[in-house]
Design a protein around this motif. Structure first.
Motif, short mmCIF file in Angstrom:
data_model
loop_
_atom_site.label_atom_id
_atom_site.label_comp_id
_atom_site.label_asym_id
_atom_site.label_seq_id
_atom_site.Cartn_x
_atom_site.Cartn_y
_atom_site.Cartn_z
N LEU A 198 0.84 -1.19 0.00
CA LEU A 198 0.00 0.00 0.00
C LEU A 198 0.88 1.25 0.00
CD1 LEU A 198 -2.93 1.03 0.20
CD2 LEU A 198 -2.63 1.09 2.68
N GLY A 199 0.64 2.15 -0.94
CA GLY A 199 1.38 3.41 -1.01
C GLY A 199 2.61 3.36 -1.90
N TRP A 200 2.96 2.19 -2.44
CA TRP A 200 4.12 2.10 -3.32
C TRP A 200 3.72 2.47 -4.74
CZ3 TRP A 200 8.01 -2.44 -2.51
CH2 TRP A 200 8.48 -2.42 -1.20
N ASP A 201 4.70 3.00 -5.48
CA ASP A 201 4.51 3.24 -6.91
C ASP A 201 4.81 1.94 -7.66
OD1 ASP A 201 3.94 5.95 -6.54
OD2 ASP A 201 6.06 6.49 -6.56
N LEU B 27 12.65 0.84 3.06
CA LEU B 27 12.95 1.69 4.21
C LEU B 27 11.91 2.79 4.38
CD1 LEU B 27 16.83 1.87 3.88
CD2 LEU B 27 15.48 0.47 5.47
N ASP B 28 11.46 3.39 3.26
CA ASP B 28 10.41 4.40 3.34
C ASP B 28 9.11 3.79 3.85
OD1 ASP B 28 12.08 6.40 2.45
OD2 ASP B 28 11.31 6.39 0.38
N TYR B 29 8.81 2.60 3.37
CA TYR B 29 7.59 1.91 3.82
C TYR B 29 7.64 1.66 5.32
CZ TYR B 29 3.98 -1.67 4.26
OH TYR B 29 2.89 -2.38 4.66
N TYR B 30 8.78 1.18 5.82
CA TYR B 30 8.92 0.92 7.26
C TYR B 30 8.78 2.21 8.06
CZ TYR B 30 10.64 -3.83 6.35
OH TYR B 30 10.77 -5.13 5.97
N LYS B 31 9.36 3.29 7.55
CA LYS B 31 9.30 4.57 8.26
C LYS B 31 7.87 5.11 8.29
CE LYS B 31 10.78 8.33 6.32
NZ LYS B 31 11.66 9.27 5.65
N ASN B 32 7.16 4.98 7.16
CA ASN B 32 5.82 5.56 7.05
C ASN B 32 4.69 4.64 7.54
OD1 ASN B 32 6.86 7.92 5.91
ND2 ASN B 32 6.89 6.99 3.88
N ASN B 33 4.99 3.39 7.79
CA ASN B 33 3.97 2.44 8.22
C ASN B 33 4.46 1.66 9.45
OD1 ASN B 33 1.83 2.48 5.97
ND2 ASN B 33 3.78 2.36 4.88
N PRO B 34 4.55 2.32 10.59
CA PRO B 34 5.11 1.64 11.76
C PRO B 34 4.30 0.43 12.21
CG PRO B 34 4.19 3.77 12.35
CD PRO B 34 4.15 3.69 10.87
N ILE B 35 3.00 0.38 11.92
CA ILE B 35 2.24 -0.80 12.35
C ILE B 35 2.31 -1.93 11.33
CG2 ILE B 35 0.58 0.52 13.71
CD1 ILE B 35 -1.44 -0.09 11.37
N ARG B 36 2.66 -1.65 10.12
CA ARG B 36 2.65 -2.58 9.00
C ARG B 36 2.18 -3.94 9.39
NH1 ARG B 36 8.02 -1.77 10.09
NH2 ARG B 36 9.14 -3.70 10.09
N ARG C 99 18.54 -7.10 -3.96
CA ARG C 99 17.51 -6.10 -4.25
C ARG C 99 18.15 -4.82 -4.79
NH1 ARG C 99 13.18 -6.68 0.69
NH2 ARG C 99 12.24 -8.60 -0.10
N SER C 100 17.43 -4.17 -5.70
CA SER C 100 17.94 -2.93 -6.27
C SER C 100 17.94 -1.83 -5.21
CB SER C 100 17.04 -2.50 -7.45
OG SER C 100 15.77 -2.12 -6.97
N GLU C 101 18.72 -0.79 -5.46
CA GLU C 101 18.74 0.35 -4.54
C GLU C 101 17.35 0.97 -4.45
OE1 GLU C 101 21.84 3.24 -5.03
OE2 GLU C 101 23.30 1.69 -5.54
N GLU C 102 16.64 1.04 -5.58
CA GLU C 102 15.29 1.60 -5.57
C GLU C 102 14.38 0.76 -4.66
OE1 GLU C 102 11.95 2.98 -8.79
OE2 GLU C 102 12.99 1.08 -9.17
#
Length: 192
Positions: A38-41, A183-192, A174-177
């Protein structure tokens, strides 16, 4: 009766990781769940050859785009239960099995505990380890690090260690992208 164990894996755009995981599976069955978080491009399902590789090996894939991580995990737990497996061994696509001794694992699983811990080796950038082997009657209710049977939490720091199993977390394929997305997902979704 010996407990039945299946590997459960979430992936998205991770062909090299899947190739490594499948080559390390030690004759265990695997349930795969594909789809962007959720939230990924990006496209809703993997387009990097992951799906074609898994289909060529005879695996089925559960499509689950645009869900939070714990919702994706529930997809494979439900499927494992439906197929008659007793336990899920969660191995993400950036992980693989380094050591597997079926007899030792089956002996430990005969205790029929709700969940177990196991040895997992981590790279220097990874998150903290957590229990990744649990009954298929468990469900994630509000995040991927908490599982419940009915309303009773099953994870504990005192969980029995399963012997005969070592997995490795290694995202180097995994690619750098892809790493930035993670990492952005983990930061923005702490409850994941």
């Amino acid at each position: 009766m010996k407990p039945k164990l299946i590997i459960c894996t979430i992936f998205y755009q991770d062909l090299k990781g899947l190739e490594r995981l499948v080559s390390s599976k030690h004759n265990l069955d695997i349930i795969f769940v594909d789809g962007r978080f959720l939230g990924w491009d990006g496209p809703p399902l993997s387009t990097d050859g992951s799906r074609e590789f898994l289909h060529s090996k005879g695996y089925e894939i559960i499509d689950a785009p645009d869900l939070i991580e714990y919702q994706k995990r529930n997809k494979y737990v439900e499927k494992a239960h439906e197929l008659g497996y007793d336990y899920c061994l969660v191995i993400d696509s950036d992980e693989y099995i380094e050591y597997y001794n079926r007899t030792m694992i089956e002996n430990d699983l005969l205790f029929f505990l709700d969940s177990y811990s196991h040895v997992q080796k981590y790279d220097s950038t990874s998150h903290n380890p957590y229990q990744k082997l649990y009954k298929t009657t468990a469900r994630h209710l509000d995040n991927h690090r908490q599982s419940y049977i009915d309303t009773r939490p099953i994870f504990s720091p005192d969980n029995r260690i399963i012997h005969g199993l070592v997995t490795v977390h290694d995202p180097k394929h995994r690619s750098e992208e892809r790493q930035r997305y993670r990492l952005d997902y983990y930061k923005n979704n702490p409850i994941r």
